[in-house]
Design an enzyme around this catalytic site. Structure first.
Site, mmCIF file in Angstrom:
data_model
loop_
_atom_site.group_PDB
_atom_site.id
_atom_site.type_symbol
_atom_site.label_atom_id
_atom_site.label_comp_id
_atom_site.label_asym_id
_atom_site.label_seq_id
_atom_site.Cartn_x
_atom_site.Cartn_y
_atom_site.Cartn_z
ATOM 1 C CD1 TRP A 1 -1.654 -1.166 26.942
ATOM 2 C CD2 TRP A 1 -2.753 -2.643 28.210
ATOM 3 N NE1 TRP A 1 -2.957 -1.203 26.515
ATOM 4 C CE2 TRP A 1 -3.651 -2.096 27.269
ATOM 5 C CE3 TRP A 1 -3.216 -3.589 29.118
ATOM 6 C CZ2 TRP A 1 -4.991 -2.475 27.220
ATOM 7 C CZ3 TRP A 1 -4.557 -3.974 29.068
ATOM 8 C CH2 TRP A 1 -5.423 -3.424 28.135
ATOM 9 C CD GLU B 1 1.472 -0.945 23.839
ATOM 10 O OE1 GLU B 1 1.678 -2.073 24.338
ATOM 11 O OE2 GLU B 1 0.380 -0.609 23.372
ATOM 12 C CD1 TRP C 1 1.216 -15.767 28.172
ATOM 13 C CD2 TRP C 1 -0.210 -17.167 27.170
ATOM 14 N NE1 TRP C 1 1.890 -16.397 27.160
ATOM 15 C CE2 TRP C 1 1.055 -17.273 26.531
ATOM 16 C CE3 TRP C 1 -1.253 -17.967 26.719
ATOM 17 C CZ2 TRP C 1 1.280 -18.136 25.457
ATOM 18 C CZ3 TRP C 1 -1.033 -18.825 25.642
ATOM 19 C CH2 TRP C 1 0.218 -18.903 25.023
ATOM 20 C CD1 TRP D 1 -5.822 -19.672 31.153
ATOM 21 C CD2 TRP D 1 -3.905 -18.719 31.801
ATOM 22 N NE1 TRP D 1 -5.933 -19.409 32.499
ATOM 23 C CE2 TRP D 1 -4.764 -18.816 32.921
ATOM 24 C CE3 TRP D 1 -2.659 -18.136 31.981
ATOM 25 C CZ2 TRP D 1 -4.409 -18.359 34.191
ATOM 26 C CZ3 TRP D 1 -2.287 -17.683 33.239
ATOM 27 C CH2 TRP D 1 -3.166 -17.789 34.320
ATOM 28 C CD1 TRP E 1 -8.399 -24.922 31.291
ATOM 29 C CD2 TRP E 1 -8.213 -24.150 29.207
ATOM 30 N NE1 TRP E 1 -8.550 -23.560 31.338
ATOM 31 C CE2 TRP E 1 -8.448 -23.053 30.062
ATOM 32 C CE3 TRP E 1 -8.069 -23.909 27.835
ATOM 33 C CZ2 TRP E 1 -8.522 -21.747 29.623
ATOM 34 C CZ3 TRP E 1 -8.145 -22.601 27.386
ATOM 35 C CH2 TRP E 1 -8.370 -21.534 28.267
ATOM 36 C CG ASN F 1 2.388 -7.065 22.049
ATOM 37 O OD1 ASN F 1 2.469 -7.776 23.041
ATOM 38 N ND2 ASN F 1 1.340 -6.286 21.808
#
Length: 450
Positions: free
Chosen positions: A279, A276, A384, A361, A307, A343
């Site tokens: 990331w 993690e 996102w 987004w 969108w 998360n």
């Protein structure tokens, strides 16, 4: 020589390369924090982040004061404030830890100006495990997929061991012979970082304690227990099975090198947890090489995605946690109350907004930016984009998280949903999951095939 140490997103004393270097100066240190809300490269903080910053600066100031060094607070464009303070104090050296987003261009301009004026200005590493330019593909480029990126990180030389806090820091004299050194500070309270009327942050204050001491305590607690089950239980939102270090890492109250070496030295199986951190590294690696991530998708094919506007009952239902889908509603209410969201639930809530509601987004990212205490300039838009399908390593782009399936898998007892949104089951769903899934897939296929 007197050294000006410029704090930014590194509000700690331990493993602080710039502070360690500055503390060696026999003529003393001037500690500075600049609230820069004016430079176009600096994204203005959201409300929850401003709350956290206030507390973190209070604790940093107290830690420095114990060593006899005041923390000077100034507000304004850093390109103006830092050189002005150097001139005001007569500091001969300036040190800071590097930033890796768009703000680094501000830093570069300041460094050039100071050096042109004869000031020894230097930046040092401190915010990441690996400098972004040191992890390269076989052809010398940057990575676009996480797995090979993380393998390259693990194959690289290990991150240096964290630095201990300086044993002593000399304060610059108030009245030296040449020029006044210790400058006046602005008042933290005058910055208005915390809400008053109304005080919407009571739940955040009950949930979190900013500061370096709190960060160390959270890491200790995690390594003493939950880390052993992290790989198996991290996706269960009703349990405290994660480290809860993300806001402390975001504000630099603890360094990733400290987390890395403490975790490896704990004797626990920490590979899943350290991935993690990987990331987080990958998000900053991407932001460093690709530019600000909140502005547009990394995959240009999504520039024309149809969108829907963020208006009307569907947007309001998502934002308020009244969609009729328990896991989404619980997550959005937890976010508003505490400044955080588990998360796994973040992914579900983001997928629901972008794919079931087909709302941009960037609108969801901006909402999280305003409401998360750990709103990170790389990780927040990176994640996102990953969920929306237009980001790095976003395969399969057509992944759609079904909130009902996710709730059965990760909150089967209903404890999480019952705690945060107990009446959600009685709320009529704002959209039909199957119909909106098919609508999103058709739109995605059209964009990908264009």
């Amino acid at each position: 020589m007197t050294t000006l140490i410029w704090f930014r997103d590194d509000l700690r004393l331990a493993d602080h390369a710039a502070l360690t270097a500055a503390a060696e100066d026999e003529d003393g240190v001037i500690a500075l924090y600049v609230l820069d809300e004016e430079s176009e490269e600096c994204r203005p903080l959201g409300g929850a982040a401003r709350w956290w910053l206030h507390g973190s600066l209070e604790r940093l100031a107290a830690a420095l004061a114990e060593r006899g060094v005041p923390l000077v607070l100034r507000r304004g464009r850093a390109e103006r404030v830092v050189p002005e303070l150097v001139a005001e104090t007569g500091a001969e050296r300036v040190r800071w830890n590097r930033r890796y987003g768009a703000e680094r261009h501000v830093d570069a301009r300041i460094k050039r100006r100071l050096r042109s004026e004869g000031v020894d200005a230097r930046s040092l590493p401190g915010g990441l495990l690996f400098e972004p330019w040191t992890i390269q593909t076989g052809t010398g480029g940057h990575y676009r997929v996480f797995s090979p990126f993380w393998r390259a990180c693990l194959a690289a030389p290990a991150p240096p061991r964290p630095l201990t806090p300086p044993k002593a820091i000399r304060r610059a004299p108030r009245k030296p012979r040449r020029a006044p050194r210790q400058p006046a500070s602005e008042s933290l309270g005058d910055w208005g970082l915390r809400p008053s009327r109304p005080d919407w942050a009571a739940g955040i204050a009950a949930r979190w304690e900013p500061g370096e001491d709190a960060a160390r305590g959270r890491l200790d607690d995690f390594l003493d227990g939950p880390v052993g089950e992290y790989a198996h239980r991290r996706d269960i939102p009703a349990e405290r099975s994660t480290s809860e270090l993300s806001p402390h890492l975001r504000w630099g109250e603890i360094s990733p090198r400290t987390v890395w070496h403490r975790s490896l030295g704990s004797g626990a199986e920490a590979g899943a947890f350290l991935s993690e951190l990987g990331w987080r590294e990958f998000a900053w690696h991407t932001a460093y090489h690709r530019g600000p991530l909140q502005l547009r998708g990394l995959d240009p094919r999504f520039d024309g995605f149809p969108w829907r506007p963020a208006e009307g009952p569907e947007w309001q239902a998502w934002r308020r946690g009244t969609t009729g889908y328990g896991l989404v509603d619980a997550g959005m209410r937890e976010l508003w109350e505490t400044g955080t969201m588990h998360n796994r639930v973040r992914m579900v809530a983001a997928s629901f907004l972008t794919k079931n509601l087909m709302i941009d987004w960037r609108i969801g990212e901006a909402w999280f930016w305003d409401t998360l205490v750990d709103a990170d300039a790389a990780s927040n838009p990176f994640n996102w984009q990953w969920v929306a399908g237009c980001g790095a390593d976003a395969a399969p782009y057509f992944r759609i998280f079904n909130p009902e399936t996710q709730q059965r898998s990760f909150d089967p007892s209903g404890r999480y949903v019952t705690r945060w949104a107990p009446e959600s089951a009685a709320i009529p769903p704002v959209v039909d999951l199957r119909a909106t899934r098919l609508r999103a897939l058709a739109a995605y296929d059209a964009v990908r095939g264009a």
